[in-house]
Design a protein around this motif. Structure first.
Motif, PDB file in Angstrom:
ATOM      1  N   TYR A 114      16.968  49.500   0.720  1.00  0.00           N
ATOM      2  CA  TYR A 114      17.252  49.250   2.128  1.00  0.00           C
ATOM      3  C   TYR A 114      17.120  50.707   2.636  1.00  0.00           C
ATOM      4  O   TYR A 114      17.484  51.979   2.223  1.00  0.00           O
ATOM      5  CB  TYR A 114      18.946  49.021   2.504  1.00  0.00           C
ATOM      6  CG  TYR A 114      19.235  48.789   3.789  1.00  0.00           C
ATOM      7  CD1 TYR A 114      18.957  47.535   4.414  1.00  0.00           C
ATOM      8  CD2 TYR A 114      20.007  49.712   4.350  1.00  0.00           C
ATOM      9  CE1 TYR A 114      19.300  47.393   5.623  1.00  0.00           C
ATOM     10  CE2 TYR A 114      20.342  49.520   5.894  1.00  0.00           C
ATOM     11  CZ  TYR A 114      19.943  48.294   6.389  1.00  0.00           C
ATOM     12  OH  TYR A 114      20.472  48.211   7.742  1.00  0.00           O
ATOM     13  N   PRO A 115      16.444  50.838   3.873  1.00  0.00           N
ATOM     14  CA  PRO A 115      15.735  49.465   4.579  1.00  0.00           C
ATOM     15  C   PRO A 115      14.871  49.100   3.556  1.00  0.00           C
ATOM     16  O   PRO A 115      14.180  49.586   3.142  1.00  0.00           O
ATOM     17  CB  PRO A 115      15.349  50.046   6.075  1.00  0.00           C
ATOM     18  CG  PRO A 115      15.003  51.659   5.618  1.00  0.00           C
ATOM     19  CD  PRO A 115      16.160  52.029   4.770  1.00  0.00           C
ATOM     20  N   LEU A 116      14.634  47.633   3.831  1.00  0.00           N
ATOM     21  CA  LEU A 116      13.456  46.885   2.947  1.00  0.00           C
ATOM     22  C   LEU A 116      12.155  47.351   3.514  1.00  0.00           C
ATOM     23  O   LEU A 116      11.831  46.898   4.723  1.00  0.00           O
ATOM     24  CB  LEU A 116      13.714  45.493   2.813  1.00  0.00           C
ATOM     25  CG  LEU A 116      12.810  44.577   2.073  1.00  0.00           C
ATOM     26  CD1 LEU A 116      13.245  44.899   0.811  1.00  0.00           C
ATOM     27  CD2 LEU A 116      13.199  43.251   2.416  1.00  0.00           C
ATOM     28  N   GLU A 117      11.305  47.955   2.728  1.00  0.00           N
ATOM     29  CA  GLU A 117      10.101  48.141   2.906  1.00  0.00           C
ATOM     30  C   GLU A 117       9.213  46.831   3.325  1.00  0.00           C
ATOM     31  O   GLU A 117       9.480  45.762   2.470  1.00  0.00           O
ATOM     32  CB  GLU A 117       9.138  48.870   1.816  1.00  0.00           C
ATOM     33  CG  GLU A 117       7.796  49.279   2.303  1.00  0.00           C
ATOM     34  CD  GLU A 117       8.059  50.522   3.402  1.00  0.00           C
ATOM     35  OE1 GLU A 117       6.918  50.689   4.069  1.00  0.00           O
ATOM     36  OE2 GLU A 117       9.048  51.284   3.456  1.00  0.00           O
ATOM     37  N   LYS A 118       8.490  46.791   4.322  1.00  0.00           N
ATOM     38  CA  LYS A 118       7.659  45.509   4.748  1.00  0.00           C
ATOM     39  C   LYS A 118       6.647  45.329   3.573  1.00  0.00           C
ATOM     40  O   LYS A 118       5.752  46.239   3.148  1.00  0.00           O
ATOM     41  CB  LYS A 118       7.024  45.745   6.167  1.00  0.00           C
ATOM     42  CG  LYS A 118       6.066  44.729   6.605  1.00  0.00           C
ATOM     43  CD  LYS A 118       5.403  44.925   7.957  1.00  0.00           C
ATOM     44  CE  LYS A 118       4.231  45.771   7.747  1.00  0.00           C
ATOM     45  NZ  LYS A 118       3.530  45.949   8.960  1.00  0.00           N
ATOM     46  N   ARG A 119       6.560  43.965   3.290  1.00  0.00           N
ATOM     47  CA  ARG A 119       5.588  43.611   2.276  1.00  0.00           C
ATOM     48  C   ARG A 119       4.145  43.416   3.158  1.00  0.00           C
ATOM     49  O   ARG A 119       4.231  42.683   4.292  1.00  0.00           O
ATOM     50  CB  ARG A 119       5.786  42.199   1.544  1.00  0.00           C
ATOM     51  CG  ARG A 119       7.104  42.331   0.804  1.00  0.00           C
ATOM     52  CD  ARG A 119       7.159  43.545  -0.379  1.00  0.00           C
ATOM     53  NE  ARG A 119       8.070  43.445  -1.310  1.00  0.00           N
ATOM     54  CZ  ARG A 119       9.124  44.219  -1.139  1.00  0.00           C
ATOM     55  NH1 ARG A 119       9.108  45.267  -0.206  1.00  0.00           N
ATOM     56  NH2 ARG A 119      10.153  44.135  -1.898  1.00  0.00           N
ATOM     57  N   THR A 120       3.071  44.015   2.617  1.00  0.00           N
ATOM     58  CA  THR A 120       1.798  43.786   3.581  1.00  0.00           C
ATOM     59  C   THR A 120       1.175  42.627   3.118  1.00  0.00           C
ATOM     60  O   THR A 120       1.542  41.914   1.978  1.00  0.00           O
ATOM     61  CB  THR A 120       0.941  44.881   3.058  1.00  0.00           C
ATOM     62  OG1 THR A 120       0.482  45.007   1.764  1.00  0.00           O
ATOM     63  CG2 THR A 120       1.661  46.383   3.219  1.00  0.00           C
ATOM     64  N   LEU A 121       0.058  42.374   3.855  1.00  0.00           N
ATOM     65  CA  LEU A 121      -0.513  41.074   3.584  1.00  0.00           C
ATOM     66  C   LEU A 121      -1.388  41.101   2.245  1.00  0.00           C
ATOM     67  O   LEU A 121      -1.426  40.292   1.516  1.00  0.00           O
ATOM     68  CB  LEU A 121      -1.560  40.813   4.803  1.00  0.00           C
ATOM     69  CG  LEU A 121      -2.384  39.512   4.487  1.00  0.00           C
ATOM     70  CD1 LEU A 121      -1.606  38.376   4.490  1.00  0.00           C
ATOM     71  CD2 LEU A 121      -3.263  39.122   5.748  1.00  0.00           C
ATOM     72  N   ASP A 122      -1.637  42.292   1.780  1.00  0.00           N
ATOM     73  CA  ASP A 122      -2.318  42.598   0.580  1.00  0.00           C
ATOM     74  C   ASP A 122      -1.394  42.260  -0.545  1.00  0.00           C
ATOM     75  O   ASP A 122      -1.670  41.779  -1.592  1.00  0.00           O
ATOM     76  CB  ASP A 122      -2.713  44.148   0.271  1.00  0.00           C
ATOM     77  CG  ASP A 122      -4.199  44.461   1.152  1.00  0.00           C
ATOM     78  OD1 ASP A 122      -4.835  43.425   1.553  1.00  0.00           O
ATOM     79  OD2 ASP A 122      -4.242  45.600   1.418  1.00  0.00           O
ATOM     80  N   ASP A 123      -0.070  42.663  -0.250  1.00  0.00           N
ATOM     81  CA  ASP A 123       0.883  42.476  -1.284  1.00  0.00           C
ATOM     82  C   ASP A 123       1.092  40.747  -1.607  1.00  0.00           C
ATOM     83  O   ASP A 123       1.328  40.271  -2.781  1.00  0.00           O
ATOM     84  CB  ASP A 123       2.329  42.724  -0.875  1.00  0.00           C
ATOM     85  CG  ASP A 123       2.599  44.375  -0.853  1.00  0.00           C
ATOM     86  OD1 ASP A 123       1.564  44.856  -1.824  1.00  0.00           O
ATOM     87  OD2 ASP A 123       3.141  45.163  -0.209  1.00  0.00           O
ATOM     88  N   LEU A 124       1.318  39.993  -0.496  1.00  0.00           N
ATOM     89  CA  LEU A 124       1.200  38.656  -0.545  1.00  0.00           C
ATOM     90  C   LEU A 124      -0.167  37.899  -0.917  1.00  0.00           C
ATOM     91  O   LEU A 124       0.115  36.937  -1.920  1.00  0.00           O
ATOM     92  CB  LEU A 124       1.394  38.015   0.887  1.00  0.00           C
ATOM     93  CG  LEU A 124       2.468  38.452   1.660  1.00  0.00           C
ATOM     94  CD1 LEU A 124       2.990  37.807   3.082  1.00  0.00           C
ATOM     95  CD2 LEU A 124       3.956  38.362   0.771  1.00  0.00           C
TER      96      LEU A 124
END
Length: 233
Positions: free
Chosen positions: A132-142
């Motif tokens: 926290y704060p939760l790091e944004k998941r990138t499109l590459d991660d998805l």
């Protein structure tokens, strides 16, 4: 025989045995209730509301971008949420039909977790050992999580944006933005979808990083403004 010595025959008789049929009925009812509760929980588990209710502290900022669209995940005010894909996709089902906001696509339509990930997240939440704060998941991660090769496969496939699978349709979809600077022509080579399209922040035209005359779609922001917003944490 003296009345005082009489044995109460009714008390001596054994109680009637419960019918096996009744037991099966009770077990059947219990099984149906358990299955119904399990199915209901699983259905709820696949909604955005589940993410916010169970892991509300790290997820609130992201849930708000889907549910309300008034601010992005960093707290920047958003005047038009149309350019924030989490909010925009909540208005459409997977077939592309417009529905009541919130009845459309849910978190897990893009974020598809494995059982091991969910167990780990549950333990992290229970123990308080979560990011926290939760790091944004990138499109590459998805893309990597699904075992795909690139973002085009993630965003354009038989289940999502199937009408854009041909190059001509892909280019035509943004032809109305600008005759000179249609971003989908990709004159400088292939550009990752996530360079322009953002889920939990407002989208931007990446072409504007070099070309000041690049069009800015409704609800989007200029590349300069996007970089300024991204700098805020």
């Amino acid at each position: 025989m003296d009345e005082n010595t009489k044995v109460d025959q009714s008390a001596a008789e054994p109680a009637p045995k419960k019918s096996k049929k009744n037991r099966f009925v009770i077990l059947g009812v219990v099984a149906v209730v358990v299955i119904a509760l399990g199915a209901g929980f699983w259905k709820w588990h696949e909604t955005a509301g589940f993410c916010a209710a169970i892991c509300h502290t790290p997820m609130d900022e992201y849930y708000d971008t889907w549910a309300n669209g008034t601010v992005d995940k960093s707290g920047n005010p958003v005047s038009n949420p149309a350019g924030m894909l989490a909010y925009a996709h909540a208005n459409y089902d997977r077939a592309g039909n417009q529905v009541e906001h919130g009845a459309g696509m849910q978190c897990m339509d893009c974020h598809i977790p494995t059982i091991s990930e969910q167990v780990h997240e549950a333990l992290s939440w229970v123990t308080g050992d979560y990011e926290y704060p939760l790091e944004k998941r990138t499109l590459d991660d998805l893309v990597a999580a699904r075992g795909l090769e690139n973002s085009s496969e993630f965003c354009i496939n038989d289940a999502c944006h199937a009408d854009l699978q041909s190059k001509d349709a892909f280019v035509a979809s943004t032809a109305g933005l600008s005759a000179a600077r249609n971003p989908h022509t990709m004159p400088h080579g292939k550009v990752d979808c996530g360079e322009c399209h953002n889920a939990h922040t407002v989208s931007t035209n990446f072409c504007g990083s070099c070309h000041a005359d690049s069009p800015v779609p409704e609800g989007w922001v200029s590349y300069k403004d996007f970089k300024a917003m991204s700098a805020k944490k």
